[in-house]
Design an enzyme around this catalytic site. Sequence first.
Site, PDB file in Angstrom:
ATOM      1  N   SER A  93      21.148  -9.316  33.729  1.00 59.70           N
ATOM      2  CA  SER A  93      20.976  -7.947  34.197  1.00 59.70           C
ATOM      3  C   SER A  93      22.059  -7.020  33.652  1.00 59.70           C
ATOM      4  O   SER A  93      22.202  -5.891  34.099  1.00 59.70           O
ATOM      5  CB  SER A  93      20.987  -7.924  35.723  1.00 59.70           C
ATOM      6  N   ASP A 144      34.065  -7.273  28.869  1.00 62.25           N
ATOM      7  CA  ASP A 144      33.606  -7.923  30.100  1.00 62.25           C
ATOM      8  C   ASP A 144      34.654  -8.897  30.630  1.00 62.25           C
ATOM      9  O   ASP A 144      34.970  -8.918  31.818  1.00 62.25           O
ATOM     10  CB  ASP A 144      32.289  -8.669  29.838  1.00 62.25           C
TER      11      ASP A 144
HETATM   12  C1  GAF Z   1      28.052  -6.707  26.227  1.00 61.29           C
HETATM   13  C2  GAF Z   1      29.234  -7.297  25.472  1.00 61.29           C
HETATM   14  F1  GAF Z   1      29.541  -8.530  25.979  1.00 61.29           F
HETATM   15  C3  GAF Z   1      30.453  -6.372  25.543  1.00 61.29           C
HETATM   16  O1  GAF Z   1      31.496  -6.897  24.762  1.00 61.29           O
HETATM   17  C4  GAF Z   1      30.081  -4.957  25.096  1.00 61.29           C
HETATM   18  O2  GAF Z   1      29.958  -4.884  23.693  1.00 61.29           O
HETATM   19  C5  GAF Z   1      28.818  -4.477  25.800  1.00 61.29           C
HETATM   20  O3  GAF Z   1      27.765  -5.417  25.706  1.00 61.29           O
HETATM   21  C6  GAF Z   1      28.330  -3.167  25.250  1.00 61.29           C
HETATM   22  O4  GAF Z   1      29.216  -2.159  25.560  1.00 61.29           O
HETATM   23  O5  GAF Z   1      28.318  -6.646  27.604  1.00 61.29           O
END
Ligand code: GAF
Length: 375
Positions: A113, A162
Amino acid sequence: MHRERYGAEPRVFAAPGRVNLIGEHTDYAEGFVMPAAIDFATLAGISPRTDGKIAIWAENYGEERVFEAGALPEERSGHWSDYPVGVLRMLEEDGHRIPPLSLTLWGDVPLGSGLSSSAAVEVATALAAADLVGAQYDGPGLARLCQRAENRFVGSSCGIMDQFVSVNAREGCALLLDCRDLSYRLAPIPADVALVIANTMVRHAVTGGEYTSRRAEVEEAAAVIGRHRPEVKFLRDATVEDLERWGGEMSPNALKRARHVITENTRTVAAAEALIQKDLHELGRLIAEAHWSYSRDFEASCEEADAMVELAQGLPGLIGARLTGGGFGGCTVNLVEAQQAEAFRASLGESYRLRTGIEAQIHICHASAGAHRVE
Ligand code: GAF
């Protein structure tokens, strides 16, 4: 559950999922992002064993994987266990011997999600395993270890956002993170603003080809600009004027993707300033602009997410709405006046069902703390 299954008292660690308020596909371009951790998390319980084995139990799947300690798989399997195994392997690469252990994983971050369930599993595993082997990592170091596990073992080309926010988040705050040097600034979210996260129920995957092809287009654009301005290695250092001058040398897609990333970086820094100054009107304007840039230039939205954002626009209490996370489905994030949040949730769910026939899951979340030991 760990005690019953493995007959040992575990040490337990929690790592949250995240919602990104603004700054999408900018992390791997060494740009800015502004995520917050949310109150959905993965818990990892860990205890040592004496039989030479590493056992990993995923409570959500009701499945166990068992390996000989010292003989962890060298290749991914496409299975959920790739995430914890990848982390253990990166710890090994850093010179830590992984002893026999039992690891129990449980989580409530909705899967697929766009709320970083994978990062939550990696970070919870990393904290638990580092504790067991006595490895010392600072916040950025632990996040980098987890990103490496995902890039090199799981095989997804994600950036650092993240894992970083799952480790380093602060209660009540979003983080304006500079993905170049991992320095960050806290942007407090006012108590009268709610984070309403609306799941379109369209599944999102970072391991899918679309994420990777977008990243390749972003890198193509940086390489074209870099031919003229060698100091530009990443789009973080490029400008809209660069695109006006040399955009014609790029593929049309690379040009559009670059326009999103370059303008998104500027918007993200401005949005953090607006949040810190409590200028919610300006914040909402930037968030709305970010959505349409993500949808039209980056082409990472989908019909359902665009509908969810459009439907939110007309509702009382909305400050700003956009698709959050890696794209191609997943959730929208809605900043909403807290007093209106319940009514907003009900109306958005109803109008989305009427428009699409889909029953959305809509959560009123609050910005939570980063990963920690659970006493
Ligand atoms: C995913 C990736 F894991 C993040 O590193 C980032 O690039 C994101 O997409 C987009 O902003 O969550």
